[in-house]
Design a protein around this motif. Structure first.
Motif, short mmCIF file in Angstrom:
data_model
loop_
_atom_site.label_atom_id
_atom_site.label_comp_id
_atom_site.label_asym_id
_atom_site.label_seq_id
_atom_site.Cartn_x
_atom_site.Cartn_y
_atom_site.Cartn_z
N ALA A 1 0.83 -1.21 0.00
CA ALA A 1 0.00 0.00 0.00
C ALA A 1 0.86 1.26 0.00
O ALA A 1 0.33 2.36 0.14
CB ALA A 1 -0.92 0.00 1.22
N ALA B 1 -4.45 -1.02 0.36
CA ALA B 1 -4.26 -0.29 -0.90
C ALA B 1 -5.60 -0.12 -1.63
O ALA B 1 -5.93 0.97 -2.10
CB ALA B 1 -3.26 -1.03 -1.79
N PRO C 1 -6.79 7.96 -8.67
CA PRO C 1 -6.83 7.02 -7.54
C PRO C 1 -5.86 5.85 -7.61
O PRO C 1 -5.41 5.37 -6.57
CB PRO C 1 -8.29 6.54 -7.55
CG PRO C 1 -9.05 7.69 -8.12
CD PRO C 1 -8.16 8.28 -9.16
N GLU D 1 0.03 4.16 -2.30
CA GLU D 1 -1.12 4.99 -1.95
C GLU D 1 -0.71 6.17 -1.08
O GLU D 1 -1.41 7.19 -1.05
CB GLU D 1 -2.18 4.14 -1.25
CG GLU D 1 -3.08 3.37 -2.18
CD GLU D 1 -2.31 2.49 -3.16
OE1 GLU D 1 -2.52 2.66 -4.38
OE2 GLU D 1 -1.50 1.65 -2.71
N LEU E 1 -7.83 2.43 0.24
CA LEU E 1 -7.41 3.83 0.03
C LEU E 1 -7.72 4.29 -1.39
O LEU E 1 -8.10 5.45 -1.61
CB LEU E 1 -5.91 3.96 0.32
CG LEU E 1 -5.51 3.80 1.80
CD1 LEU E 1 -3.99 3.84 1.94
CD2 LEU E 1 -6.14 4.88 2.66
N GLN E 2 -7.56 3.41 -2.37
CA GLN E 2 -7.89 3.76 -3.75
C GLN E 2 -9.37 4.08 -3.90
O GLN E 2 -9.75 5.06 -4.55
CB GLN E 2 -7.49 2.62 -4.69
CG GLN E 2 -6.01 2.46 -4.88
CD GLN E 2 -5.66 1.21 -5.67
OE1 GLN E 2 -6.54 0.55 -6.23
NE2 GLN E 2 -4.38 0.85 -5.72
N GLY F 1 -0.78 5.19 -7.64
CA GLY F 1 0.22 4.59 -6.78
C GLY F 1 0.64 3.19 -7.18
O GLY F 1 1.67 2.70 -6.72
N ASN F 2 -0.15 2.53 -8.04
CA ASN F 2 0.18 1.15 -8.42
C ASN F 2 1.53 1.05 -9.09
O ASN F 2 2.40 0.25 -8.69
CB ASN F 2 -0.91 0.59 -9.34
CG ASN F 2 -2.21 0.30 -8.62
OD1 ASN F 2 -2.25 0.27 -7.39
ND2 ASN F 2 -3.28 0.10 -9.35
N MET G 1 -0.01 8.70 -3.66
CA MET G 1 -1.26 9.21 -4.23
C MET G 1 -1.94 10.20 -3.29
O MET G 1 -2.39 11.27 -3.71
CB MET G 1 -2.18 8.03 -4.54
CG MET G 1 -3.56 8.39 -5.05
SD MET G 1 -4.79 8.48 -3.71
CE MET G 1 -4.89 6.76 -3.20
#
Length: 296
Positions: free
Chosen positions: A38, A103, A221, A41, A106-107, A224-225, A44
């Motif tokens: 995560a 993760a 969103p 994120e 949060l997304q 962050g991946n 992000m």
């Protein structure tokens, strides 16, 4: 030659972002042994909070940075309470699965609050005297102030982190935990406090990186991946738990991607890092600066 230097400079900018995110990630793994998927994120959230602070709340840049750090610290505190505190005595797989769940949560929270539309920070450099005073020309290399600010901030933050780790009691506690948790506990190190500080520092570094990059690239969103994958790439290249290795590997990866995009194909820039990681795991699994584990 001039174009080559420009590509290298662009790679340093991107690599500086990788450094900030990866150093926080390698701290969390090296000290606590938590593999945090995560972590992207945090990046992000830093981008979104920076946009809200400057665009919506009309805060000055330095106040916005303080807000980003505060928000990142809160998220880091939450992550520690979910990924480490209740699971530290369990198998490491549990924290890995929990980090995937965090993760996704949060997304989806970002999707509900901010919406799916990509957003970018409109930073008016002319209204910020300190940023406006940063030069944009370095010989044949041109870098706008927003881009120049990223490596400068990275150097300052990593320098501050080095001083803290080297010369403060908190830093010594973190290093003691990374070297031998049991001995650190016997010497009076408060394990829970170290865990909280580690997650907050890691989240703070990633959040600042997200805010800085939000003035150049869009935030959405699931941004962050890919950042998390790049951070893991850097951590593996530099050596798991090695802060200096992560810093060097982050810059190398950024420069390599920039040169790959310029001289081979833009579509290959994200591939080359993963190819290097595969080769590294095959021929030097401890990373560029890691040490071979001693067998008992």
């Amino acid at each position: 030659m001039d174009l080559f230097l420009q590509y290298v400079a662009n790679g340093v900018v991107t690599g500086s972002t990788y450094v900030l995110v990866a150093v926080g990630l390698t701290l969390i793994f090296g000290i606590l042994g938590v593999v945090n998927f995560a972590h992207g994120e945090f990046y992000m959230i830093g981008g979104y909070v920076g946009i809200l602070a400057i665009t919506v709340l009309k805060l000055p840049v330095f106040a916005a940075i303080a807000v980003v750090l505060l928000a990142a610290a809160v998220i880091g505190l939450l992550a520690e309470a979910i990924l480490h505190k209740p699971l530290k005595s369990h198998d490491a797989t549990n924290s890995i699965i929990s980090s995937f769940g965090l993760a996704v949560a949060l997304q989806n929270a970002a999707l509900v609050v901010m919406g799916p539309q990509p957003q970018r920070l409109n930073l008016d450099v002319s209204k910020i005297p300190i940023l406006a005073s940063i030069p944009t020309d370095f010989g044949p290399v041109f870098l706008p102030q927003q881009r120049t600010l990223i490596p400068l901030t990275m150097v300052i933050l990593i320098g501050v982190l080095y001083v803290i780790l080297k010369y403060t009691w908190t830093g010594r506690s973190l290093r003691a935990m990374a070297q031998h948790p049991t001995v650190a506990r016997l010497c009076g190190v408060r394990i829970q406090s170290v865990a909280v500080v580690t997650f907050m520092v890691g989240a703070g570094l990633a959040g600042i990186a997200g805010m800085l990059m939000s003035s150049i690239f869009f935030v959405y969103p699931v941004v962050g991946n890919m950042i998390a994958l790049k951070a893991f790439t850097v951590v593996i290249l530099g050596g798991m738990g090695n802060v200096a290795g992560a810093a060097v590997a982050g810059l190398l990866l950024g420069i390599t991607e920039s040169l790959t995009s310029a001289y081979l194909a833009n579509g290959m820039r994200d591939i080359v890092g993963f190819v290097i990681v595969i080769l590294m795991l095959l021929f030097r699994p401890q990373g560029l600066f890691g040490k071979v584990a001693e067998r008992s």
